[in-house]
Motif scaffolding. Structure first.
Motif, PDB file in Angstrom:
ATOM      1  N   PRO A   1      21.893  19.011 -41.383  1.00  0.00           N
ATOM      2  CA  PRO A   1      20.878  19.571 -40.383  1.00  0.00           C
ATOM      3  C   PRO A   1      21.410  19.817 -38.925  1.00  0.00           C
ATOM      4  O   PRO A   1      21.778  18.857 -38.263  1.00  0.00           O
ATOM      5  CB  PRO A   1      19.662  18.654 -40.543  1.00  0.00           C
ATOM      6  N   GLU A   2      20.682  20.823 -38.339  1.00  0.00           N
ATOM      7  CA  GLU A   2      20.897  21.167 -37.057  1.00  0.00           C
ATOM      8  C   GLU A   2      19.598  21.598 -36.260  1.00  0.00           C
ATOM      9  O   GLU A   2      18.684  21.924 -36.943  1.00  0.00           O
ATOM     10  CB  GLU A   2      21.823  22.246 -36.788  1.00  0.00           C
ATOM     11  N   PRO A   3      19.492  21.568 -35.092  1.00  0.00           N
ATOM     12  CA  PRO A   3      18.046  21.712 -34.364  1.00  0.00           C
ATOM     13  C   PRO A   3      17.714  23.403 -34.705  1.00  0.00           C
ATOM     14  O   PRO A   3      18.541  23.932 -34.783  1.00  0.00           O
ATOM     15  CB  PRO A   3      18.414  21.534 -32.805  1.00  0.00           C
ATOM     16  N   ASP A   4      16.758  23.652 -34.690  1.00  0.00           N
ATOM     17  CA  ASP A   4      16.181  24.957 -34.997  1.00  0.00           C
ATOM     18  C   ASP A   4      15.182  25.470 -33.659  1.00  0.00           C
ATOM     19  O   ASP A   4      13.936  25.141 -33.753  1.00  0.00           O
ATOM     20  CB  ASP A   4      15.348  25.120 -36.326  1.00  0.00           C
ATOM     21  N   PRO A   5      15.756  25.821 -32.773  1.00  0.00           N
ATOM     22  CA  PRO A   5      14.932  26.442 -31.581  1.00  0.00           C
ATOM     23  C   PRO A   5      13.969  27.524 -31.803  1.00  0.00           C
ATOM     24  O   PRO A   5      12.774  27.310 -31.336  1.00  0.00           O
ATOM     25  CB  PRO A   5      15.875  27.159 -30.780  1.00  0.00           C
ATOM     26  N   ALA A   6      13.926  28.405 -32.778  1.00  0.00           N
ATOM     27  CA  ALA A   6      13.001  29.120 -33.316  1.00  0.00           C
ATOM     28  C   ALA A   6      11.814  28.665 -33.925  1.00  0.00           C
ATOM     29  O   ALA A   6      10.677  28.893 -33.633  1.00  0.00           O
ATOM     30  CB  ALA A   6      13.664  30.293 -34.309  1.00  0.00           C
TER      31      ALA A   6
ATOM     32  N   TYR B   1      11.227  17.512 -33.561  1.00  0.00           N
ATOM     33  CA  TYR B   1      12.021  18.621 -33.327  1.00  0.00           C
ATOM     34  C   TYR B   1      12.262  19.251 -34.844  1.00  0.00           C
ATOM     35  O   TYR B   1      13.081  18.738 -35.481  1.00  0.00           O
ATOM     36  CB  TYR B   1      13.279  18.371 -32.380  1.00  0.00           C
ATOM     37  N   PRO B   2      11.838  20.564 -35.036  1.00  0.00           N
ATOM     38  CA  PRO B   2      12.468  21.002 -36.239  1.00  0.00           C
ATOM     39  C   PRO B   2      13.744  21.266 -36.646  1.00  0.00           C
ATOM     40  O   PRO B   2      14.473  21.416 -35.530  1.00  0.00           O
ATOM     41  CB  PRO B   2      11.657  22.451 -36.366  1.00  0.00           C
ATOM     42  N   THR B   3      14.203  21.126 -37.706  1.00  0.00           N
ATOM     43  CA  THR B   3      15.754  21.423 -38.018  1.00  0.00           C
ATOM     44  C   THR B   3      15.899  22.374 -38.998  1.00  0.00           C
ATOM     45  O   THR B   3      14.898  22.744 -39.884  1.00  0.00           O
ATOM     46  CB  THR B   3      16.463  19.956 -38.424  1.00  0.00           C
ATOM     47  N   LYS B   4      17.127  23.066 -39.208  1.00  0.00           N
ATOM     48  CA  LYS B   4      17.334  23.806 -40.447  1.00  0.00           C
ATOM     49  C   LYS B   4      18.659  23.589 -41.046  1.00  0.00           C
ATOM     50  O   LYS B   4      19.533  22.853 -40.302  1.00  0.00           O
ATOM     51  CB  LYS B   4      17.367  25.142 -39.715  1.00  0.00           C
ATOM     52  N   ARG B   5      19.032  23.920 -42.412  1.00  0.00           N
ATOM     53  CA  ARG B   5      20.280  23.723 -42.835  1.00  0.00           C
ATOM     54  C   ARG B   5      20.620  25.248 -43.233  1.00  0.00           C
ATOM     55  O   ARG B   5      19.961  25.825 -43.941  1.00  0.00           O
ATOM     56  CB  ARG B   5      19.872  22.723 -44.245  1.00  0.00           C
TER      57      ARG B   5
END
Length: 425
Positions: free
Chosen positions: A365-370, A395-399
């Motif tokens: 997982p990594e931070p998702d600025p959008a 803080y939302p994350t995305k994979r």
């Protein structure tokens, strides 16, 4: 070590105060109260005849000094005494330390090692992989010695024309098989998997076998065993003993010794520190050999500064660049044609090749600025009293997935060799 000595060292540690150490004597009194200009004499209050440092204090000093040592430092320190035993005086003809293990060495590196120019100072090298290899090698030898007590381990042998004895890893006098162990990192393991052992390593094993043969021993086969440091996997390759191949390899080594006898500078066998990791990280001669400092001052690469010295050299270098560019373009076109032939072919093993699907793996997982922006926009219309504090929001994350593609690989060389040799493996 005696438990009482350890306990006394602990007691001394608990009594330590800030400042210079007192270096207590066996009698318990500090050194500075003893008689004599160097405080090595007697001390009447404790009936001490002469100062002798307390072994518990020596132990405490060593323990405190070692407390912050890293494992890598300890390995390097343990290896240093063995390396210091090598003679430091200039060598003379007939004293060159050339052995079977030099079959894969750069000839210029051998020249720097054996007959360096005046004022030469070796550059520091990265020895971590070598130390790890030595640890694994020693462990393998110890265990196999226990398993096969009739086999000979780490024995010296003599090759005609060479001044230094060579040392093989393992030899079975019953079956006539000589074993040579190699440890491999990622790059070496990939190279061995693609092409098998390089000829220089076969030469090394054949030279050990030749020395045994000349000593009247039975030698039938040479085996090279690779052990991957990361995974613990091993692969074995074998060839029959080839006396003629061994004698050709010996001739190349004796030619190096003869050149050293004549004072001839030996040529370079590697491409240079810009493109060769062996030159860049593991060769102590790189700074002097490739004029690295002078090249940096001139704003050129070490290879350009050392090898390209006039207009003819420049023309040659331009020709090499143009030739390899044309070869690369031609190869890329041919590869694209072959790639089209494989479209729609199911992944599988086909003879000596594997057609595999790589990639598509979920990344961490990594931070998702959008998504963070959408989260804040959704809270904007709320009354200020109803909005959560920013610190309370996760803080939302995305994979995402790694790039997916089809890849062509050769079946590992050891597997190909087993398939080609009935009854092996």
């Amino acid at each position: 070590m005696q438990q009482s000595l350890i306990e006394r060292a602990r007691a001394l540690a608990s009594a330590q105060v800030f400042g210079p150490g007192l270096a207590p004597c066996r009698c318990g009194a500090p050194r500075h109260v003893h008689q004599g200009r160097k405080s090595l004499g007697s001390h009447s209050a404790t009936n001490c005849a002469r100062y002798r440092r307390d072994p518990a204090d020596v132990l405490l000093e060593r323990a405190q000094a070692a407390a912050n040592n890293r494992l890598g430092q300890d390995l390097a320190q343990s290896d240093r005494p063995r390396r210091r035993r090598r003679p430091r005086r200039p060598k003379k003809p007939g004293e060159w330390s050339i052995g079977a293990s030099d079959t894969g060495s750069c000839r210029r590196a051998i020249w720097y090692r054996e007959n360096p120019p005046p004022g030469y100072v070796p550059a520091p090298v990265d020895r971590r992989a070598a130390l790890a290899g030595t640890l694994i090698h020693d462990s393998i030898s110890r265990r196999r010695r226990a398993l096969y007590p009739w086999r000979l381990q780490e024995q010296s042998v003599t090759l005609p024309g060479l001044d230094r004895p060579s040392r093989y890893d393992e030899y079975d006098p019953v079956t006539g098989v000589l074993y040579d162990y190699k440890t491999a990192g990622d790059w070496k393991w990939a190279v061995v998997g693609e092409s098998g052992p390089p000829e220089t390593e076969w030469d090394q094993g054949q030279l050990y076998a030749l020395a045994l043969h000349l000593a009247g021993q039975l030698v039938v086969e040479v085996r090279i065993v690779y052990y991957e440091r990361k995974s613990g996997a091993d692969e074995e390759f074998s060839r029959p003993f080839d006396e003629q191949a061994a004698r050709r390899a010996l001739g190349r080594l004796t030619a190096i010794a003869t050149a050293l006898d004549l004072g001839t500078a030996l040529p370079r066998d590697r491409s240079g520190p810009s493109t060769d990791v062996i030159c860049r990280r593991y060769c102590g001669a790189r700074i002097d050999c490739w004029s690295i400092n002078q090249a940096e001052a001139a704003g050129r690469s070490p290879e350009s500064y050392t090898l390209v010295t006039d207009a003819d050299d420049i023309e040659w270098a331009l020709g090499e660049y143009d030739r390899t560019r044309a070869e690369k373009s031609k190869a890329e076109k041919a590869q694209n044609v072959a790639k089209a032939l494989l479209d729609g072919i199911p992944p599988a093993t086909y003879g000596e090749f594997e057609y595999v699907h790589t990639g598509g793996r979920l990344k961490d997982p990594e931070p998702d600025p959008a998504a963070r922006l959408r989260q804040l926009e959704g809270l904007w219309d709320l009354p200020e009293t109803e909005r959560p504090a920013l610190a309370e929001l996760d803080y939302p994350t995305k994979r995402t997935r790694t790039t997916s593609r089809m890849e062509v690989r050769r079946v590992r060389a050891a597997v190909r060799a087993r398939r080609a040799t009935p009854g092996r493996g």
